[in-house]
Design a protein around this motif. Structure first.
Motif, PDB file in Angstrom:
ATOM      1  N   PHE A  68       0.842  -1.202   0.000  1.00  0.00           N
ATOM      2  CA  PHE A  68       0.000   0.000   0.000  1.00  0.00           C
ATOM      3  C   PHE A  68       0.874   1.248   0.000  1.00  0.00           C
ATOM      4  CE2 PHE A  68      -3.046  -3.149   1.197  1.00  0.00           C
ATOM      5  CZ  PHE A  68      -4.297  -2.645   0.847  1.00  0.00           C
ATOM      6  N   PRO A  69       0.301   2.408  -0.315  1.00  0.00           N
ATOM      7  CA  PRO A  69       1.083   3.651  -0.332  1.00  0.00           C
ATOM      8  C   PRO A  69       1.629   4.021   1.045  1.00  0.00           C
ATOM      9  CG  PRO A  69      -0.991   3.918  -1.509  1.00  0.00           C
ATOM     10  CD  PRO A  69      -1.076   2.608  -0.785  1.00  0.00           C
ATOM     11  N   ALA A  70       2.657   4.834   1.079  1.00  0.00           N
ATOM     12  CA  ALA A  70       3.237   5.324   2.330  1.00  0.00           C
ATOM     13  C   ALA A  70       2.229   6.175   3.086  1.00  0.00           C
ATOM     14  CB  ALA A  70       4.499   6.132   2.042  1.00  0.00           C
ATOM     15  N   PHE A  71       2.401   6.259   4.376  1.00  0.00           N
ATOM     16  CA  PHE A  71       1.561   7.047   5.276  1.00  0.00           C
ATOM     17  C   PHE A  71       0.122   6.502   5.377  1.00  0.00           C
ATOM     18  CE2 PHE A  71       4.975  10.012   4.463  1.00  0.00           C
ATOM     19  CZ  PHE A  71       5.133  10.690   5.665  1.00  0.00           C
ATOM     20  N   THR A  72      -0.079   5.242   5.035  1.00  0.00           N
ATOM     21  CA  THR A  72      -1.430   4.648   5.160  1.00  0.00           C
ATOM     22  C   THR A  72      -1.479   3.501   6.167  1.00  0.00           C
ATOM     23  OG1 THR A  72      -1.031   3.124   3.302  1.00  0.00           O
ATOM     24  CG2 THR A  72      -2.028   5.268   2.783  1.00  0.00           C
ATOM     25  N   PHE A  73      -0.368   3.208   6.819  1.00  0.00           N
ATOM     26  CA  PHE A  73      -0.325   2.101   7.777  1.00  0.00           C
ATOM     27  C   PHE A  73      -1.281   2.389   8.938  1.00  0.00           C
ATOM     28  CE2 PHE A  73       1.800  -0.232  11.316  1.00  0.00           C
ATOM     29  CZ  PHE A  73       1.749  -1.507  10.774  1.00  0.00           C
ATOM     30  N   PRO A  74      -2.207   1.471   9.284  1.00  0.00           N
ATOM     31  CA  PRO A  74      -3.252   1.744  10.302  1.00  0.00           C
ATOM     32  C   PRO A  74      -2.747   1.567  11.732  1.00  0.00           C
ATOM     33  CG  PRO A  74      -3.584  -0.446   9.393  1.00  0.00           C
ATOM     34  CD  PRO A  74      -2.409   0.143   8.645  1.00  0.00           C
ATOM     35  N   ALA A  75      -1.772   2.355  12.127  1.00  0.00           N
ATOM     36  CA  ALA A  75      -1.129   2.188  13.432  1.00  0.00           C
ATOM     37  C   ALA A  75      -2.091   2.399  14.588  1.00  0.00           C
ATOM     38  CB  ALA A  75       0.053   3.152  13.539  1.00  0.00           C
ATOM     39  N   ALA A  76      -2.991   3.382  14.461  1.00  0.00           N
ATOM     40  CA  ALA A  76      -3.939   3.647  15.551  1.00  0.00           C
ATOM     41  C   ALA A  76      -4.846   2.448  15.785  1.00  0.00           C
ATOM     42  CB  ALA A  76      -4.768   4.888  15.223  1.00  0.00           C
ATOM     43  N   ALA A  77      -5.268   1.813  14.698  1.00  0.00           N
ATOM     44  CA  ALA A  77      -6.132   0.632  14.822  1.00  0.00           C
ATOM     45  C   ALA A  77      -5.390  -0.518  15.488  1.00  0.00           C
ATOM     46  CB  ALA A  77      -6.640   0.215  13.445  1.00  0.00           C
ATOM     47  N   PHE A  78      -4.087  -0.667  15.195  1.00  0.00           N
ATOM     48  CA  PHE A  78      -3.294  -1.721  15.827  1.00  0.00           C
ATOM     49  C   PHE A  78      -3.298  -1.556  17.343  1.00  0.00           C
ATOM     50  CE2 PHE A  78      -0.255  -3.614  12.465  1.00  0.00           C
ATOM     51  CZ  PHE A  78      -1.271  -3.641  11.522  1.00  0.00           C
ATOM     52  N   ALA A  79      -2.998  -0.333  17.795  1.00  0.00           N
ATOM     53  CA  ALA A  79      -2.968  -0.074  19.239  1.00  0.00           C
ATOM     54  C   ALA A  79      -4.345  -0.268  19.862  1.00  0.00           C
ATOM     55  CB  ALA A  79      -2.462   1.343  19.493  1.00  0.00           C
ATOM     56  N   LEU A  80      -5.380   0.111  19.142  1.00  0.00           N
ATOM     57  CA  LEU A  80      -6.751  -0.005  19.642  1.00  0.00           C
ATOM     58  C   LEU A  80      -7.113  -1.461  19.915  1.00  0.00           C
ATOM     59  CD1 LEU A  80      -9.545   1.336  20.160  1.00  0.00           C
ATOM     60  CD2 LEU A  80     -10.029   0.960  17.740  1.00  0.00           C
ATOM     61  N   PHE A  81      -6.848  -2.335  18.951  1.00  0.00           N
ATOM     62  CA  PHE A  81      -7.257  -3.735  19.097  1.00  0.00           C
ATOM     63  C   PHE A  81      -6.330  -4.513  20.034  1.00  0.00           C
ATOM     64  CE2 PHE A  81      -9.565  -2.673  15.191  1.00  0.00           C
ATOM     65  CZ  PHE A  81     -10.817  -3.162  15.527  1.00  0.00           C
ATOM     66  N   LEU A  82      -5.041  -4.182  20.034  1.00  0.00           N
ATOM     67  CA  LEU A  82      -4.136  -4.845  20.975  1.00  0.00           C
ATOM     68  C   LEU A  82      -4.497  -4.502  22.413  1.00  0.00           C
ATOM     69  CD1 LEU A  82      -0.653  -4.602  19.230  1.00  0.00           C
ATOM     70  CD2 LEU A  82      -1.752  -6.695  20.033  1.00  0.00           C
ATOM     71  N   ASN A  83      -4.982  -3.274  22.620  1.00  0.00           N
ATOM     72  CA  ASN A  83      -5.345  -2.862  23.968  1.00  0.00           C
ATOM     73  C   ASN A  83      -6.540  -3.651  24.496  1.00  0.00           C
ATOM     74  OD1 ASN A  83      -6.643  -0.946  26.113  1.00  0.00           O
ATOM     75  ND2 ASN A  83      -4.585  -0.159  25.769  1.00  0.00           N
ATOM     76  N   LEU A  84      -7.367  -4.179  23.594  1.00  0.00           N
ATOM     77  CA  LEU A  84      -8.482  -5.015  24.022  1.00  0.00           C
ATOM     78  C   LEU A  84      -8.000  -6.340  24.584  1.00  0.00           C
ATOM     79  CD1 LEU A  84     -11.021  -4.434  21.104  1.00  0.00           C
ATOM     80  CD2 LEU A  84     -11.269  -3.669  23.468  1.00  0.00           C
ATOM     81  N   ARG A  85      -6.790  -6.745  24.217  1.00  0.00           N
ATOM     82  CA  ARG A  85      -6.251  -8.029  24.648  1.00  0.00           C
ATOM     83  C   ARG A  85      -5.152  -7.885  25.702  1.00  0.00           C
ATOM     84  NH1 ARG A  85     -10.239 -11.079  24.001  1.00  0.00           N
ATOM     85  NH2 ARG A  85     -10.701 -11.774  21.904  1.00  0.00           N
ATOM     86  N   ALA A  86      -4.480  -6.747  25.712  1.00  0.00           N
ATOM     87  CA  ALA A  86      -3.378  -6.559  26.652  1.00  0.00           C
ATOM     88  C   ALA A  86      -3.635  -5.283  27.463  1.00  0.00           C
ATOM     89  CB  ALA A  86      -2.056  -6.497  25.889  1.00  0.00           C
TER      90      ALA A  86
END
Length: 396
Positions: free
Chosen positions: A93-111
């Motif tokens: 995918f193009p640069a600056f499109t990595f969904p970093a906020a979503a990663f932290a959001l869903f990991l926080n549901l588990r950790a």
């Protein structure tokens, strides 16, 4: 005696390491890296993973994460595995499109916040290193990770979720575009659209899963408490084999503590489990509190239960919860009545007076001042203890 790590938790840690290495090797293959560059890549992984695994253990030891030997860490591992696959896919995918906020959001549901930030930053670094991202791109992802993680903390309460999702949407739209402008001194509408689509999908998925995942956390904790007080649980068998009198005492305290908790609106299952294991340290002798906490940690007891065991008799610290205070009151009264019963000094009249006198004396020391138990709740517990039949022989 050193604390042993359950093999299931060790397996999940190994899964996290293995998935990270697979993503790194995928990126190395896509970029056609030479052997020395691959070694450098893997060395970076090793350093970062060592810190992250220490963070996981530190969080567990300080009761910030982990309610069972396998399920909790298995879910962290599964979530991380899915995010590793997504990370590999975003290489195209193009640069600056990595969904970093979503990663932290869903990991926080588990950790927890620390672990979700650590794992998300690791994946962002791997992605930027592989895709040739510059400082501004990584800075954008790190900013989004911190926002996503703390919004996840705030959105534990259902009433805060709409506002949290709006903040996430605004941040995921604006922050990559702002950092892109800082990097190249120009804007790109397509970037805005890409990020809008990704974060909208992530928020929609979060809203669909949030209630289920939060409820699942509650059920996991309830299941953990119920599992450790079953007759076939190893520590239950150990207590029974150690002493029949001690086993009967544990059952008495657990049963009455559960009733007392229900009487004043405290958590019944926590009080019952804490009552059963309140004198767990006797299995290995003095120091009782230290040994009880160690055994509880080795068996991955829920963090709240470990906290109550660490407050045994107020030796290390005073009871800090209603459940802890209840178990202390019940255990103290049961011990006193059992002592009188063994000396054939108790009667129904004497038992009432002993309970009144015992609890009044103990309460006067201020041991329950930090527990949150009100005077009205204290009196309710005392009256329930008076009504209970405590003084029967533990050996019959």
């Amino acid at each position: 005696m050193e604390q042993k790590m359950p093999w299931k938790r060790l397996r999940h840690y190994a899964e996290i390491v293995g998935m990270t290495l697979l993503v790194s090797l995928f990126f190395a293959y896509q970029n056609g890296l030479l052997l020395d560059q691959i070694v450098a890549y893997l060395t970076l992984d090793a350093i970062f993973l060592a810190v992250l695994l220490c963070m996981l253990e530190h969080s567990r030891m300080h009761h910030k994460i982990g309610n069972s030997a396998s399920n909790h860490y298995g879910r962290i591992s599964a979530c991380y595995g899915i995010l590793c696959i997504i990370t590999a896919a975003f290489y195209f995918f193009p640069a600056f499109t990595f969904p970093a906020a979503a990663f932290a959001l869903f990991l926080n549901l588990r950790a927890n916040a620390e672990v979700s930030v650590g794992l998300s930053v690791l994946l962002s670094i791997l992605y930027c290193t592989a895709s040739g991202g510059n400082f501004y791109e990584l800075a954008a992802y790190c900013t989004l990770i911190f926002i996503g993680s703390w919004m996840a903390e705030a959105m534990h309460e259902k009433k805060h979720r709409p506002w949290g999702c709006l903040i996430l949407l605004f941040s995921a739209l604006c922050i990559p575009s702002l950092f892109y402008y800082l990097a190249y001194s120009k804007s790109q509408v397509q970037l805005f659209l890409w990020n809008g689509e990704f974060i909208a999908c992530a928020i929609l998925l979060y809203y669909m899963l949030a209630n289920k995942l939060y409820d699942q956390k509650d059920h996991e904790e309830l299941d953990a408490y119920e599992a450790i007080i079953q007759e076939d649980y190893p520590l239950v068998k150990d207590i029974k084999n150690y002493s029949k009198a001690e086993y009967v005492h544990a059952i008495k305290v657990a049963t009455i503590s559960g009733k007392c908790a229900a009487e004043i609106g405290a958590n019944e299952i926590i009080a019952a489990a804490a009552g059963f294991y309140y004198r767990l340290g006797v299995l290995e002798g003095e120091p009782f509190v230290k040994n009880a906490v160690r055994l509880a940690q080795e068996n991955c007891f829920p963090s709240t239960l470990i906290e109550i065991l660490s407050e045994y008799n107020g030796e290390w610290r005073l009871p800090s919860s209603k459940e802890s205070a209840i178990v202390h009151m019940v255990d103290t009264c049961v011990k006193r009545i059992e002592m009188l019963s063994s000396q054939n000094l108790s009667s129904s009249w004497n038992q009432d007076m002993v309970i009144y006198q015992t609890l009044n004396e103990v309460s006067a020391t201020g041991i329950y001042d930090e527990s949150g138990v009100s005077m009205n709740q204290f009196l309710k517990v005392r009256e329930l203890l008076v009504r209970e039949e405590i003084g029967y022989d533990n050996n019959n």
